[in-house]
Structures are given as structure tokens and as C-alpha cells.
Design a protein around this motif. Structure first.
Motif, PDB file in Angstrom:
ATOM      1  N   LEU A   1       6.600  -4.829  -8.530  1.00 47.17           N
ATOM      2  CA  LEU A   1       5.962  -4.225  -7.363  1.00 47.17           C
ATOM      3  C   LEU A   1       4.615  -3.648  -7.770  1.00 47.17           C
ATOM      4  N   ILE A   2       3.574  -4.040  -7.034  1.00 43.88           N
ATOM      5  CA  ILE A   2       2.216  -3.544  -7.279  1.00 43.88           C
ATOM      6  C   ILE A   2       1.745  -2.838  -6.015  1.00 43.88           C
ATOM      7  N   SER A   3       1.385  -1.572  -6.146  1.00 43.06           N
ATOM      8  CA  SER A   3       0.916  -0.788  -4.999  1.00 43.06           C
ATOM      9  C   SER A   3      -0.546  -0.429  -5.184  1.00 43.06           C
ATOM     10  N   VAL A   4      -1.356  -0.796  -4.196  1.00 43.67           N
ATOM     11  CA  VAL A   4      -2.789  -0.486  -4.207  1.00 43.67           C
ATOM     12  C   VAL A   4      -3.013   0.655  -3.222  1.00 43.67           C
ATOM     13  N   VAL A   5      -3.483   1.791  -3.729  1.00 51.13           N
ATOM     14  CA  VAL A   5      -3.507   3.018  -2.924  1.00 51.13           C
ATOM     15  C   VAL A   5      -4.856   3.712  -3.076  1.00 51.13           C
TER      16      VAL A   5
ATOM     17  N   GLY B   1       0.863  -1.169   0.000  1.00 50.30           N
ATOM     18  CA  GLY B   1       0.000   0.000   0.000  1.00 50.30           C
ATOM     19  C   GLY B   1       0.903   1.224   0.000  1.00 50.30           C
ATOM     20  N   ALA B   2       0.408   2.329   0.521  1.00 45.44           N
ATOM     21  CA  ALA B   2       1.235   3.532   0.683  1.00 45.44           C
ATOM     22  C   ALA B   2       0.594   4.412   1.730  1.00 45.44           C
ATOM     23  N   ASN B   3       1.440   5.038   2.521  1.00 47.14           N
ATOM     24  CA  ASN B   3       0.930   6.040   3.451  1.00 47.14           C
ATOM     25  C   ASN B   3       0.621   7.352   2.736  1.00 47.14           C
ATOM     26  N   PHE B   4       1.453   7.665   1.737  1.00 47.15           N
ATOM     27  CA  PHE B   4       1.270   8.909   0.995  1.00 47.15           C
ATOM     28  C   PHE B   4       1.702   8.712  -0.453  1.00 47.15           C
ATOM     29  N   LEU B   5       1.148   9.530  -1.333  1.00 46.67           N
ATOM     30  CA  LEU B   5       1.545   9.593  -2.737  1.00 46.67           C
ATOM     31  C   LEU B   5       1.717  11.066  -3.080  1.00 46.67           C
ATOM     32  N   VAL B   6       2.941  11.451  -3.427  1.00 46.72           N
ATOM     33  CA  VAL B   6       3.252  12.854  -3.717  1.00 46.72           C
ATOM     34  C   VAL B   6       2.923  13.128  -5.185  1.00 46.72           C
ATOM     35  N   ALA B   7       1.958  13.996  -5.426  1.00 44.30           N
ATOM     36  CA  ALA B   7       1.446  14.209  -6.781  1.00 44.30           C
ATOM     37  C   ALA B   7       2.494  14.828  -7.706  1.00 44.30           C
ATOM     38  N   GLU B   8       3.301  15.752  -7.212  1.00 46.23           N
ATOM     39  CA  GLU B   8       4.199  16.483  -8.109  1.00 46.23           C
ATOM     40  C   GLU B   8       5.294  15.604  -8.685  1.00 46.23           C
TER      41      GLU B   8
END
Length: 493
Positions: free
Chosen positions: A244-248, A214-221
Motif C-alpha cells: 500500500l502506497i499513500s500519497v498525502v 490518499g488520505a483525508n487525515f494523518l494523525v501525527a501522534e
């Protein structure tokens, strides 16, 4: 499991009634929550500008949610430019279908996972198992839950309901069926249990070709993914596999690196009571010769845009999954996480679940009532989610029905069953409060007949008065007393 709800779970009151009778569970929860709560308070007290950080986090999240469409597209462009592939999932079924296809395309039949509540929400492990793919949880608490054929009961510490003796028994009896067995003579000391888990997981890390996170954060820029954790299993899952597959969830976005700085201060102190996480992993797409050669980002909606359409309830999407609200909640401490019937337990689960899934089921209609409205959850929330406000808002939706957005469509919800008496009482109160004369007459009648009032309520009201004393009616209404004494001036003479 379906849509983040465990199938067959009863409504919260029934599940909680059974849970509070489990003395061992209550002892485990009391010890764990009080310990975490005290450590968090000390960690937060070290920061002079905590209130300012909290307000900054709230504003960043609210700004992002207001412009989510723009930031999502920006993130997609950045991830793609960095060599990753972006997939959009409208619901849990579509997310599971995408991930299953991606794993099958690699030819692999097993994956390692770093803790992701989004994949628990979608029921990904069950979907992979149905496709002949085995998923191995690598977070220590998640491993305990998986080996014990159990369910998570806490956002941060999913095995909080287990004590050391129980964990030792799970390791001793179940590890061998999943890989390397527990060492002979395993004790229940934390060091021995952690070493058994390390040895068991190490062979999986070194063998796995596919990782799921998963991810705690995704930085858009920049399209950068961020995972914070304390054990190092995340670093292994994120760097060793070839794919690697991230489900966010789409609400995990933050606009810029500068915004991320705020949450890297507030999240560790609110969750693990640490000044910073031992492991903060960040990756942007793919890099030749370093880390996975293929990266896939699955952006999950699954009710989040429906929640965003609710002006009161949308603040639940600010949540950074720190679990501070669970650790101060008197209801959670006594009932535990399983009673909520969802991967999101505690106060945040009581407002997030019924918005992501709707209030159509008996379980989801009961969750907004799983609170004393004491407000402790709001006081500790690092992004200032007013959970009591949302709870009351959702209670109104359950009782009265009304307009809402479901699956992107505006609908009018029908009132939930079992609330006719409550609805009638609230309407009667509204009628009386809108008519001062009727209210005055009712107050005088209640005062003059006070000796005839019962000590307990009849019918459904008995559930309330069985554990509470009915407040005594005063000898005269407040307005009559005010007029007679001129606000207490005559009595003061």
C-alpha cells in the motif's frame, strides 16, 4: 497534465464562456448542486453546536500549520515505528518518481487506487502509464471519468457533469477495454449502473497486489492514516493488496486523535450530508497477518510550504476537501469544474491553485477573478476559510505583483499582463482618496456633468457594462448634501 493544471487550458473567462453555452451541462450541474446543497443544510441544522465545531476545526488547523515542522517529524517517527516507510516529495515530479519506483520494485504492472486528489494533482496516472504501469480508479465517479477519457469536475463528485444516460453509454462502450464488460441490456437506473461497476471492479480488487491511496487525515501522534468514503472501494484497496502506497499532502496532518473527532463530525455533513461516513478506514503502519505487508507514505509538498509563507493565503491549507463551497457557488454552478483547468475546481480551487502553482500562467492569473465575492463559500466552509478575502488578496498580487515565496525562495513577482488599466485606475483612486480636496472637486465635477456621462464604458470596460447598467451619478455629492441639510435634519422639517 502538469502540476495540477491541465495543459492547454485557456484562461477561466474563455473556458467559462464555452461552458455556460452547454445547456445539458448547466442542467446537470444545477440539479446536482441544488440537491446536495439542500441535503447538507438539513444535516448541518441537526447539530446544535455546529458553530463551535466549525471554530474548533479552524483553530486545530491553524495550530497545526503553525507547528507543521514539529508534527511532520512526529508523524514520520510514528509511521516508521509502526513498520511503515516515509518518503518526502518536494514536488509532483519527485512524488511520481518515488511511487513509480516503489511499484516497479514489487514487479507488478497494475495498481488499484482509492480516490486521491493528491495523485491527480501530481498527474500520477500519466506517469505510471509512461512507465508501463496501469492504474485503475475504483471510486465510482472516478471510474466514470477514467472510462470516458474525461476530467474530474468536482472534488466530491468528479462526474457531476454527467447524467445517467451518459454514464450508461460510457459503461456500455468502454468497460470491455479496461476489463469485464458491462452486462447486456444495461439500463440507466442507479442500481444497474452500480452493479455493473461492482462486477467490473471486483476482479481488479481480487487480483491487484499494489494499492495506491490518499488520505483525508494523518494523525501525527500515532502515524494513523484515515480515509472516509461511501462505497467500500476504499476498504478493498486498503486491505487486500500486499503493498500500500499513500500519497498525502503535508497539510492533511492533525495532531491527536482527539482533534480527529471534530472533523469526523463536520466532514461527512458538509460533503455527503451524512451524519457519518459509511466507511471510515484507519491504519497504522503494518501488522503481521492483517492487511498489506508493506506500507509506504509519500508526504507531498508541491507548493504547500510556499502557501504557508503567505499570512493571508495560508488559510487555504485548512481545507478538508468537503466541496461545500462548490455546491453553493453561483459561478461554479453555471461554468462547471472543467473551466477551472485544475483538479481543484470551484472557490477553493480559485485560491488554492494559484498559490500552489503561482500566478505566472494566464489560467492561474485568471482564477482569483472566477468569483462574484458573494461570500456563500465562506458561510458554508466547515473550517471557516475566508475565501473572498484570499481572492481579493490574490487579485492584488496579480495586478500589482510584489513579494512572495516560490519554491522556498523569496521573490518579487511582476504584475501579470493585461492589468495595466486596472492598476492605473486603482492608483488614481488611491491618490484621490488620500486628498480630500481633490476628491471633493472630482465629485462635484462628476455631478455637474452627469448628463454627459455615457451609458456604457469604452474600450476594455465594455466587457463590464455590456451586462450591467452603469450607476447613475447623483445630482450632488454626499458631502454637499450633508452640509446643506445638516445630515437630513433640514429636510425632515
Amino acid at each position: 497534465m502538469s502540476g495540477g493544471t491541465y495543459l492547454g487550458m485557456p484562461a477561466f473567462p474563455a473556458a467559462a464562456r464555452d461552458a455556460v453555452q452547454d445547456t445539458r451541462l448547466r442542467g446537470n450541474l444545477r440539479h446536482a448542486t441544488h440537491t446536495i446543497r439542500a441535503k447538507r443544510a438539513r444535516a448541518v441544522a441537526e447539530v446544535d453546536d455546529w458553530a463551535e465545531l466549525r471554530e474548533a476545526g479552524r483553530r486545530i488547523k491553524d495550530h497545526t500549520l503553525r507547528h507543521l515542522d514539529r508534527y511532520l517529524l512526529q508523524a514520520e517517527e510514528a509511521v516508521t515505528a509502526a513498520g511503515g516507510q516515509v518518503h518526502w516529495a518536494a514536488d509532483a515530479e519527485e512524488a511520481n518518481r518515488i511511487v513509480t519506483r516503489l511499484v516497479r520494485e514489487t514487479g507488478e504492472r497494475e495498481v488499484v487506487k482509492v480516490k486521491s486528489m493528491a495523485t491527480q494533482e501530481t498527474g500520477l496516472n500519466e506517469a505510471l502509464e509512461a512507465a508501463g504501469i496501469r492504474a485503475y480508479e475504483t471510486d465510482l465517479a472516478e471510474l466514470i471519468v477514467q472510462l470516458g477519457r474525461d476530467r474530474p469536475s468536482h472534488i466530491l463528485v468528479p462526474a457531476i457533469h454527467r447524467n445517467r444516460g451518459e454514464i450508461r453509454e460510457v459503461f456500455r462502450t468502454e468497460m470491455g477495454a479496461w476489463g469485464r464488460p458491462a452486462p447486456d441490456g444495461l439500463t440507466d437506473t442507479p442500481a444497474d449502473l452500480a452493479e455493473a461497476a461492482r462486477l467490473h471492479l471486483r476482479e481488479k480488487f481480487l487480483r491487484a497486489k499494489v494499492g495506491i491511496s490518499g488520505a483525508n487525515f494523518l494523525v501525527a501522534e500515532t502515524g494513523t492514516m484515515v480515509v472516509v468514503e461511501s462505497e467500500g472501494n476504499g476498504r478493498m484497496c486498503l486491505t487486500l493488496p500486499e503493498t500500500l502506497i499513500s500519497v498525502v499532502g503535508i497539510e492533511k496532518l492533525v495532531p491527536t486523535w482527539r482533534d480527529l473527532e471534530v472533523f469526523l463530525q463536520t466532514l461527512p455533513r458538509s460533503s455527503t450530508a451524512e451524519r457519518m461516513n459509511p466507511y471510515t478506514s484507519m491504519w497504522t503502519g503494518t501488522t503481521d497477518g492483517d492487511g498489506p505487508s508493506a506500507f509506504h507514505l509519500v508526504l507531498l509538498d508541491n507548493g504547500r510550504t510556499d502557501t504557508l509563507a503567505d499570512e493571508v493565503g495560508r488559510q487555504a491549507l485548512r481545507c478538508i476537501r468537503c466541496s461545500a463551497c462548490l455546491n453553493v457557488c453561483p459561478v461554479y454552478e453555471r461554468a462547471g469544474g472543467h473551466a477551472y483547468g485544475s483538479v481543484y475546481p470551484g472557490p477553493i480551487g480559485a485560491i488554492l491553485g494559484p498559490q500552489l502553482r503561482g500566478t505566472g500562467s494566464a489560467l492561474d492569473a485568471s482564477l482569483p477573478y472566477a468569483s462574484s465575492l458573494c461570500g456563500a463559500c465562506y458561510e458554508v466552509c466547515p473550517v471557516a476559510i475566508d475565501i473572498p478575502e484570499v481572492l481579493v488578496h490574490l487579485r492584488e498580487r496579480v495586478v500589482e505583483g510584489g513579494p512572495a515565496v516560490r519554491e522556498g525562495n523569496r521573490v518579487v513577482l511582476r504584475p501579470a499582463r493585461g492589468h495595466a488599466a486596472e492598476r492605473a485606475a486603482m492608483r488614481a483612486a488611491g491618490w484621490a482618496f488620500a486628498r480630500p480636496g481633490a476628491l471633493r472637486a472630482g465629485q462635484r465635477l462628476a455631478s455637474r456633468s452627469r448628463r454627459l456621462h455615457p451609458r456604457t464604458l469604452p474600450g476594455p470596460g465594455r466587457a463590464w457594462s455590456d451586462t450591467r447598467d452603469l450607476p447613475a451619478v447623483p445630482a450632488e455629492p454626499f458631502r454637499d448634501w450633508w452640509e446643506r441639510t445638516r445630515g437630513g435634519k433640514d429636510e425632515a422639517k
